[in-house]
Motif scaffolding. Structure first.
Motif, PDB file in Angstrom:
ATOM      1  N   ALA A   1      11.500   8.237  -7.963  1.00 19.01           N
ATOM      2  CA  ALA A   1      10.596   9.111  -8.720  1.00 19.01           C
ATOM      3  C   ALA A   1      10.191   8.472 -10.042  1.00 19.01           C
ATOM      4  O   ALA A   1       9.211   8.884 -10.665  1.00 19.01           O
ATOM      5  CB  ALA A   1      11.253  10.462  -8.981  1.00 19.01           C
ATOM      6  N   GLY A   2      10.933   7.452 -10.451  1.00 20.69           N
ATOM      7  CA  GLY A   2      10.652   6.778 -11.707  1.00 20.69           C
ATOM      8  C   GLY A   2       9.692   5.606 -11.604  1.00 20.69           C
ATOM      9  O   GLY A   2       9.489   4.886 -12.596  1.00 20.69           O
ATOM     10  N   LEU A   3       9.110   5.387 -10.425  1.00 25.82           N
ATOM     11  CA  LEU A   3       8.143   4.291 -10.291  1.00 25.82           C
ATOM     12  C   LEU A   3       7.040   4.433 -11.340  1.00 25.82           C
ATOM     13  O   LEU A   3       6.394   5.477 -11.445  1.00 25.82           O
ATOM     14  CB  LEU A   3       7.525   4.295  -8.889  1.00 25.82           C
ATOM     15  CG  LEU A   3       8.370   3.719  -7.759  1.00 25.82           C
ATOM     16  CD1 LEU A   3       7.741   4.041  -6.412  1.00 25.82           C
ATOM     17  CD2 LEU A   3       8.540   2.206  -7.918  1.00 25.82           C
ATOM     18  N   GLY A   4       6.810   3.370 -12.085  1.00 27.88           N
ATOM     19  CA  GLY A   4       5.873   3.435 -13.198  1.00 27.88           C
ATOM     20  C   GLY A   4       4.461   3.085 -12.819  1.00 27.88           C
ATOM     21  O   GLY A   4       3.856   2.163 -13.378  1.00 27.88           O
ATOM     22  N   CYS A   5       3.909   3.800 -11.848  1.00 31.29           N
ATOM     23  CA  CYS A   5       2.508   3.630 -11.467  1.00 31.29           C
ATOM     24  C   CYS A   5       2.006   4.952 -10.903  1.00 31.29           C
ATOM     25  O   CYS A   5       2.793   5.855 -10.626  1.00 31.29           O
ATOM     26  CB  CYS A   5       2.313   2.498 -10.464  1.00 31.29           C
ATOM     27  SG  CYS A   5       3.276   2.654  -8.941  1.00 31.29           S
ATOM     28  N   SER A   6       0.698   5.063 -10.758  1.00 35.04           N
ATOM     29  CA  SER A   6       0.102   6.311 -10.276  1.00 35.04           C
ATOM     30  C   SER A   6      -0.246   6.284  -8.795  1.00 35.04           C
ATOM     31  O   SER A   6      -0.331   7.327  -8.158  1.00 35.04           O
ATOM     32  CB  SER A   6      -1.181   6.616 -11.070  1.00 35.04           C
ATOM     33  OG  SER A   6      -0.899   6.708 -12.446  1.00 35.04           O
ATOM     34  N   ARG A   7      -0.459   5.078  -8.269  1.00 33.82           N
ATOM     35  CA  ARG A   7      -0.838   4.937  -6.864  1.00 33.82           C
ATOM     36  C   ARG A   7      -0.018   3.824  -6.235  1.00 33.82           C
ATOM     37  O   ARG A   7       0.318   2.845  -6.892  1.00 33.82           O
ATOM     38  CB  ARG A   7      -2.337   4.618  -6.738  1.00 33.82           C
ATOM     39  CG  ARG A   7      -3.246   5.709  -7.294  1.00 33.82           C
ATOM     40  CD  ARG A   7      -4.679   5.208  -7.454  1.00 33.82           C
ATOM     41  NE  ARG A   7      -5.187   4.665  -6.207  1.00 33.82           N
ATOM     42  CZ  ARG A   7      -6.089   3.671  -6.136  1.00 33.82           C
ATOM     43  NH1 ARG A   7      -6.543   3.106  -7.233  1.00 33.82           N
ATOM     44  NH2 ARG A   7      -6.512   3.241  -4.969  1.00 33.82           N
ATOM     45  N   LEU A   8       0.302   4.010  -4.949  1.00 30.81           N
ATOM     46  CA  LEU A   8       1.113   3.034  -4.225  1.00 30.81           C
ATOM     47  C   LEU A   8       0.512   2.818  -2.846  1.00 30.81           C
ATOM     48  O   LEU A   8       0.265   3.780  -2.111  1.00 30.81           O
ATOM     49  CB  LEU A   8       2.555   3.545  -4.099  1.00 30.81           C
ATOM     50  CG  LEU A   8       3.538   2.678  -3.305  1.00 30.81           C
ATOM     51  CD1 LEU A   8       3.814   1.364  -4.018  1.00 30.81           C
ATOM     52  CD2 LEU A   8       4.849   3.431  -3.069  1.00 30.81           C
ATOM     53  N   LEU A   9       0.265   1.560  -2.509  1.00 32.30           N
ATOM     54  CA  LEU A   9      -0.220   1.193  -1.175  1.00 32.30           C
ATOM     55  C   LEU A   9       0.810   0.267  -0.538  1.00 32.30           C
ATOM     56  O   LEU A   9       1.186  -0.755  -1.116  1.00 32.30           O
ATOM     57  CB  LEU A   9      -1.566   0.472  -1.272  1.00 32.30           C
ATOM     58  CG  LEU A   9      -2.118  -0.093   0.039  1.00 32.30           C
ATOM     59  CD1 LEU A   9      -2.510   1.028   1.001  1.00 32.30           C
ATOM     60  CD2 LEU A   9      -3.313  -1.002  -0.212  1.00 32.30           C
ATOM     61  N   VAL A  10       1.287   0.636   0.650  1.00 31.65           N
ATOM     62  CA  VAL A  10       2.232  -0.185   1.396  1.00 31.65           C
ATOM     63  C   VAL A  10       1.592  -0.553   2.733  1.00 31.65           C
ATOM     64  O   VAL A  10       1.083   0.315   3.440  1.00 31.65           O
ATOM     65  CB  VAL A  10       3.569   0.547   1.631  1.00 31.65           C
ATOM     66  CG1 VAL A  10       4.524  -0.332   2.433  1.00 31.65           C
ATOM     67  CG2 VAL A  10       4.196   0.959   0.305  1.00 31.65           C
ATOM     68  N   SER A  11       1.610  -1.839   3.057  1.00 34.13           N
ATOM     69  CA  SER A  11       1.054  -2.305   4.326  1.00 34.13           C
ATOM     70  C   SER A  11       2.153  -2.939   5.168  1.00 34.13           C
ATOM     71  O   SER A  11       2.961  -3.722   4.650  1.00 34.13           O
ATOM     72  CB  SER A  11      -0.058  -3.331   4.071  1.00 34.13           C
ATOM     73  OG  SER A  11      -0.503  -3.889   5.287  1.00 34.13           O
ATOM     74  N   VAL A  12       2.184  -2.595   6.453  1.00 36.60           N
ATOM     75  CA  VAL A  12       3.152  -3.174   7.383  1.00 36.60           C
ATOM     76  C   VAL A  12       2.426  -3.703   8.610  1.00 36.60           C
ATOM     77  O   VAL A  12       1.313  -3.275   8.917  1.00 36.60           O
ATOM     78  CB  VAL A  12       4.233  -2.152   7.811  1.00 36.60           C
ATOM     79  CG1 VAL A  12       5.029  -1.670   6.613  1.00 36.60           C
ATOM     80  CG2 VAL A  12       3.607  -0.965   8.539  1.00 36.60           C
ATOM     81  N   ALA A  13       3.065  -4.644   9.301  1.00 34.55           N
ATOM     82  CA  ALA A  13       2.519  -5.213  10.533  1.00 34.55           C
ATOM     83  C   ALA A  13       3.435  -4.824  11.687  1.00 34.55           C
ATOM     84  O   ALA A  13       4.657  -4.948  11.587  1.00 34.55           O
ATOM     85  CB  ALA A  13       2.406  -6.733  10.419  1.00 34.55           C
ATOM     86  N   LYS A  14       2.842  -4.372  12.789  1.00 34.70           N
ATOM     87  CA  LYS A  14       3.609  -3.785  13.892  1.00 34.70           C
ATOM     88  C   LYS A  14       4.659  -4.739  14.456  1.00 34.70           C
ATOM     89  O   LYS A  14       5.761  -4.314  14.816  1.00 34.70           O
ATOM     90  CB  LYS A  14       2.644  -3.351  15.002  1.00 34.70           C
ATOM     91  CG  LYS A  14       3.279  -2.559  16.123  1.00 34.70           C
ATOM     92  CD  LYS A  14       3.771  -1.213  15.642  1.00 34.70           C
ATOM     93  CE  LYS A  14       4.465  -0.402  16.716  1.00 34.70           C
ATOM     94  NZ  LYS A  14       3.570   0.018  17.806  1.00 34.70           N
ATOM     95  N   ASP A  15       4.362  -6.049  14.519  1.00 36.05           N
ATOM     96  CA  ASP A  15       5.289  -6.995  15.133  1.00 36.05           C
ATOM     97  C   ASP A  15       6.277  -7.617  14.145  1.00 36.05           C
ATOM     98  O   ASP A  15       7.090  -8.463  14.513  1.00 36.05           O
ATOM     99  CB  ASP A  15       4.509  -8.113  15.829  1.00 36.05           C
ATOM    100  CG  ASP A  15       3.656  -7.586  16.979  1.00 36.05           C
ATOM    101  OD1 ASP A  15       3.930  -6.468  17.470  1.00 36.05           O
ATOM    102  OD2 ASP A  15       2.700  -8.285  17.381  1.00 36.05           O
TER     103      ASP A  15
END
Length: 324
Positions: A252-266
């Protein structure tokens, strides 16, 4: 090898080999290339700077084509991947990737060159990146000190981003957490953080990891951590690699307003990215979380398979995140 001093002391295949004479042979990574005043493919300009002499921290800076003298652009501080063991802000693959991203996103980018394990075990890489991040933030202040012209003239510190791939995504996460606690120079706030194929792990499997038919790749994930951070308190459950470990700081303390996480299926790290997104959502963090999953691709495909349709699409998604 011939001589005794070139006997292997230890190795972590397929990445690195350490000899008894102390020398290190990196078995992965791309060649170092010079910066370029105008990249022939994208028109992006780049130059290399020294951030600090002690400790030695440098960076490659990027500026999009046709940037006007008074034009303000979002700022991206980027941390490269390579398992904390190889690759560089000055390497061919990282430079091609950054040229593409900067061209599409229209950002001023600063790719931090941090020191690598095993010569410099963790948390040195994270400390270097924190110093680099703080230096970039300090370019926003009018403190009488000389500033880097590209960052000072073109950086919009109201649109300040950090991001990274693989080990660099691990660094970006830890930088966002630390920024939430300690703050950045000049009161700069991180608007968004992107993590592609982030390197997280723990002593307990998550998601479908136990069902995967890649035992060697799965076994390598904790081995890397032990190799790059042999003194880590808690080992593979250290909060720097296991963000939900007992005693870990709240997400909850992450110091940003937006977060994008990208993953690859394999990718063997796919479930870790999903796990991390879920943990952030469950933490009570007040920002916006977005998860991108790409089918039919493996780890760091957008960098290693540069120029393919899926690579181009992912880089466009990252660019959109940075320019929204």
């Amino acid at each position: 090898m011939g001589s005794l001093d070139k006997e292997v002391a230890t190795e972590l295949l397929p990445f690195v080999r350490v000899y008894k004479d102390g020398s290190v042979e990196r078995l992965q990574g791309s060649p170092i290339v010079p910066s370029c005043l105008e990249d022939p493919d994208t028109g992006v300009s780049s130059k290399d700077i020294t951030i600090l002499d002690n400790p030695p921290i440098s960076a490659r800076l990027y500026l999009p084509k046709d940037t006007q003298p008074d034009q303000k652009l979002p700022v991206l501080v980027y941390f490269h991947g390579g398992g904390f063991l190889f690759e560089s802000a000055f390497s061919l693959t990282e430079t091609k990737y950054m040229n593409s991203l900067v061209s599409l996103a229209k950002v001023v980018a600063i790719s931090i060159e941090y020191r690598l394990a095993p010569e410099y075990p963790l948390p040195i890489a994270h400390e270097d990146c924190w110093a680099g991040l703080q230096w970039v933030a300090s370019q926003s202040t009018n403190d009488g000190k000389e500033k880097e012209s590209w960052v000072k003239d073109h950086g919009d510190f109201e649109r300040f981003f950090i991001g990274g791939d693989s080990a660099g995504a691990n660094i970006a996460h830890n930088m966002a957490l630390r920024a939430g606690t300690e703050g950045l120079h000049g009161g700069v706030k991180i608007l968004g953080t992107y993590l592609t194929h982030p390197y997280f792990w723990s002593s307990k499997p998550v998601g479908d990891e136990e069902k995967r038919e890649e035992p060697e790749k799965l076994a390598l994930c904790p081995l890397v951590w032990g190799f790059v951070y042999p003194s880590a308190p808690g080992g593979i459950d250290n909060p720097m690699v296991n963000p939900v470990a007992p005693g870990a700081p709240s997400l909850a303390g992450l110091g940003c307003s937006r977060l994008l996480v990208s993953v690859a299926k394999d990718d063997v790290l796919r479930d870790r990215g999903v796990w991390y997104c879920d943990a952030v959502k469950e933490s009570g963090w007040k920002g916006e979380v977005e998860l991108i999953q790409v089918e039919g691709e493996d780890h760091a495909f957008h960098i290693l398979n540069y120029g393919t349709e899926n690579a181009n699409n992912l880089i466009q998604c990252l660019a959109s995140f940075l320019s929204e």
